[in-house]
Enzyme design. Structure first.
Site, mmCIF file in Angstrom:
data_model
loop_
_atom_site.group_PDB
_atom_site.id
_atom_site.type_symbol
_atom_site.label_atom_id
_atom_site.label_comp_id
_atom_site.label_asym_id
_atom_site.label_seq_id
_atom_site.Cartn_x
_atom_site.Cartn_y
_atom_site.Cartn_z
ATOM 1 C CG HIS A 1 67.446 44.489 49.533
ATOM 2 N ND1 HIS A 1 68.338 43.593 49.011
ATOM 3 C CD2 HIS A 1 66.785 43.838 50.522
ATOM 4 C CE1 HIS A 1 68.204 42.445 49.655
ATOM 5 N NE2 HIS A 1 67.276 42.572 50.577
ATOM 6 C CG ASP B 1 61.314 44.488 56.284
ATOM 7 O OD1 ASP B 1 60.613 43.508 56.540
ATOM 8 O OD2 ASP B 1 62.555 44.453 56.244
HETATM 9 N N1 CMC Z 1 67.168 55.913 53.378
HETATM 10 C C1 CMC Z 1 68.030 56.879 52.976
HETATM 11 N N2 CMC Z 1 69.206 56.632 52.391
HETATM 12 C C2 CMC Z 1 69.545 55.351 52.199
HETATM 13 C C3 CMC Z 1 68.709 54.289 52.600
HETATM 14 C C4 CMC Z 1 67.485 54.615 53.197
HETATM 15 N N3 CMC Z 1 66.651 53.653 53.592
HETATM 16 N N4 CMC Z 1 69.294 53.107 52.291
HETATM 17 C C5 CMC Z 1 70.464 53.409 51.718
HETATM 18 N N5 CMC Z 1 70.627 54.765 51.657
HETATM 19 C C6 CMC Z 1 71.739 55.488 51.062
HETATM 20 C C7 CMC Z 1 72.948 55.450 51.975
HETATM 21 O O1 CMC Z 1 72.997 56.572 52.812
HETATM 22 C C8 CMC Z 1 74.080 55.446 50.977
HETATM 23 O O2 CMC Z 1 74.276 56.753 50.507
HETATM 24 P P1 CMC Z 1 75.759 57.246 50.085
HETATM 25 O O3 CMC Z 1 76.178 56.373 48.952
HETATM 26 O O4 CMC Z 1 75.556 58.685 49.701
HETATM 27 O O5 CMC Z 1 76.618 57.065 51.302
HETATM 28 C C9 CMC Z 1 73.542 54.623 49.810
HETATM 29 O O6 CMC Z 1 72.111 54.767 49.892
HETATM 30 C C10 CMC Z 1 73.901 53.141 49.872
HETATM 31 O O7 CMC Z 1 73.548 52.668 51.167
HETATM 32 P P2 CMC Z 1 74.369 51.558 51.949
HETATM 33 O O8 CMC Z 1 74.062 51.654 53.400
HETATM 34 O O9 CMC Z 1 75.806 51.618 51.539
HETATM 35 O O10 CMC Z 1 73.721 50.240 51.337
HETATM 36 P P3 CMC Z 1 73.774 48.806 51.970
HETATM 37 O O11 CMC Z 1 73.614 47.878 50.847
HETATM 38 O O12 CMC Z 1 74.954 48.642 52.852
HETATM 39 O O13 CMC Z 1 72.471 48.792 52.915
HETATM 40 C C11 CMC Z 1 70.283 48.490 53.699
HETATM 41 C C12 CMC Z 1 71.281 48.170 52.596
HETATM 42 C C13 CMC Z 1 69.023 47.640 53.507
HETATM 43 C C14 CMC Z 1 70.877 48.123 55.071
HETATM 44 C C15 CMC Z 1 69.922 49.996 53.661
HETATM 45 O O14 CMC Z 1 69.315 50.315 52.420
HETATM 46 C C16 CMC Z 1 69.027 50.422 54.823
HETATM 47 O O15 CMC Z 1 69.536 50.717 55.909
HETATM 48 N N6 CMC Z 1 67.678 50.448 54.605
HETATM 49 C C17 CMC Z 1 66.751 50.728 55.689
HETATM 50 C C18 CMC Z 1 66.550 49.476 56.519
HETATM 51 C C19 CMC Z 1 65.702 48.440 55.806
HETATM 52 O O16 CMC Z 1 64.652 48.754 55.267
HETATM 53 N N7 CMC Z 1 66.150 47.160 55.870
HETATM 54 C C20 CMC Z 1 65.389 46.034 55.333
HETATM 55 C C21 CMC Z 1 66.072 45.347 54.212
HETATM 56 S S1 CMC Z 1 65.007 44.171 53.386
HETATM 57 C C22 CMC Z 1 64.655 42.932 54.553
HETATM 58 C C23 CMC Z 1 65.858 42.247 55.092
HETATM 59 O O17 CMC Z 1 66.871 42.061 54.418
HETATM 60 O O18 CMC Z 1 65.817 41.830 56.245
#
Ligand code: CMC
Length: 430
Positions: free
Chosen positions: A306, A364
């Protein structure tokens, strides 16, 4: 530099920037005059360090795993309250008295029917249309039906539009579902509570009686409470930005639904369940953990991570409990998806990659298993999220409209394209 000012040095020029304090949480540096003073913008793609507004509605402490609606912890609201009470709280800032609650419930309930011509909209869609596509269209189309509540300068019209959307979302969501399975629409039945009414509109058929299961209704109501608002997330920011131009509330909420649909946001509940189904059995988990960690593989563990929570999502904890309650009520002892989910969570919580990046299960992760057990198809999961989030979007939109300092949202950019150049005719192009 005074206690509530910070100084920024740009091109040998020193600029004092006011620091604004919130009630709790990080303070902000007010950079609204920065461009005028320095000719420079700030740069923050993804808004990781940017507060886009002042708000009194929802507070999140991502490190501590805290979520408050108007100051009340989500755990207490989910345990003791109901969804319409949460709606009242989000909209008006205080928990209702018994009389206020009765009046609010009555007003919402009296708006549950949709204009009968809306059914013609549905007939225009393919039966296999994604219900989120249908919701974006139908909620936007409400502005074509309810002209008496689109004048945003009139508080009374804003209030009626708010009531209409909170009341009609379940009706539209149920219609989207019924249409997709070829069953007749079920009209709302206003002696039922909000969530029971929704369950009935989804699962009743004209040829038999439908009895709402109170355990499932309570569980779904709690799921709605958990999803009701979440500060300035992508869809809420979309609603605020759309509303900042003066667009009508139905159009703004339709914009929010469109944004919510994406798998990084509300679409994650659907994606998480599909992922659990794809994994299938616990023995395949290591393969998927390895994929999630592989930099060259775009796969992510859906329902994990998140932007704000760097701790267990407090909603996920309640959701997990609700999942068990629902499965127990339905007599589902061995759900292979739940087995995969529980094991996956255990492995990921111990895995160095996930621990180091503070990737915990989010709301989720477990919601899909619960909704599936209740009988909803995966394509409806994000619709249910939209239904519940509508009140949060409306509360945030209203707060913005009522703020006298509100202006159109207009971010700037760092331009990295071609500098000015002269037009060349086709004949002269080499
Ligand atoms: N699985 C594997 N690696 C992950 C994941 C994951 N679910 N989420 C983040 N990472 C890694 C990502 O690859 C990155 O690694 P590095 O620093 O080595 O490049 C690091 O963690 C930080 O990720 P980010 O994409 O920069 O983080 P963000 O804050 O931009 O993204 C997020 C947040 C929720 C979009 C992301 O964690 C994600 O895609 N999660 C899966 C989708 C999900 O479950 N979304 C629901 C969120 S809660 C409900 C809502 O808000 O609607």
């Amino acid at each position: 530099m005074s206690a509530n000012t910070s100084t920024l040095n740009v091109d040998n020029k020193s600029v004092d920037l006011a620091i604004k304090e919130g009630t709790i949480g990080p303070s902000v540096v007010d950079i609204s005059k920065l461009y005028g003073q320095t000719g420079m913008f700030t740069y923050d793609p993804g808004f990781t360090s940017t507060a886009s507004c002042e708000s009194k509605i929802t507070y999140i402490d991502g490190d501590a795993g805290v979520l408050l609606y108007r100051g009340y912890p989500i755990e207490q609201l989910a345990e003791h309250g109901d969804f319409l009470e949460t709606c009242y709280l989000l909209l008006y800032g205080e928990l209702p008295t018994a009389a206020q609650k009765a009046d609010f419930d009555y007003r919402v309930t009296r708006h549950t029917m949709v204009h009968d011509q809306m059914t013609r909209f549905f007939n225009g869609f393919r039966r296999d249309a994604h219900p989120m596509a249908v919701m974006v269209a139908c909620v936007g189309a409400l502005s074509a039906f309810y002209h008496d509540s689109t004048d945003i300068s009139d508080p009374q019209q804003r209030m009626i539009a708010s009531m209409r959307m909170i009341a009609k979302m379940p009706t539209l969501a149920a219609m989207a579902y019924k249409y997709s399975i070829g069953q007749p629409f079920v009209y709302p039945q206003n002696d039922l509570d909000y969530t029971s009414n929704f369950l009935r509109m989804c699962f009743a058929v004209p040829c038999e009686d439908y009895k709402v299961n109170p355990v499932l209704s309570r569980a779904l109501d709690r799921i709605f409470i958990l999803h009701a608002d979440h500060e300035q997330n992508a869809s809420t920011s979309t609603v605020r930005l759309a509303g900042s131009s003066g667009a009508n509330p139905f159009a703004c909420i339709a914009a929010g639904i469109a944004c919510l649909w994406g798998p990084a946001h509300g679409g994650a509940n659907e994606a998480a369940l599909k992922m659990l189904e794809e994994i299938g059995t616990p023995d395949r988990i290591p393969e998927y953990i390895a994929k999630a960690k592989d930099k060259n593989d775009p796969f992510r563990l859906m329902g994990f991570g998140h932007r704000v929570y760097k701790n267990y999502d407090p909603r996920a904890r309640i959701m997990q409990k609700t999942t068990h309650e629902v499965l127990r009520e339905l007599g589902i002892k061995d759900d292979p998806l739940l087995d995969v989910a529980v094991e996956l969570e255990q492995i990921a919580l111990k895995d160095e990659y996930f621990v180091e990046k503070k990737l915990y299960p989010n709301i989720d992760f477990y919601s899909g298993i619960t909704l599936k057990a209740m009988g909803f198809p995966t394509s409806m999961f994000t619709v249910l999220f939209a239904l519940a989030r509508t009140v949060g979007w409306i509360a945030q939109w209203s707060e913005m409209i009522e703020d006298p300092s509100q202006r159109i949202g207009r971010p700037r950019q760092l331009y990295v394209g071609a500098p000015k150049r002269d037009y060349v005719t086709v004949a002269q192009r080499g």
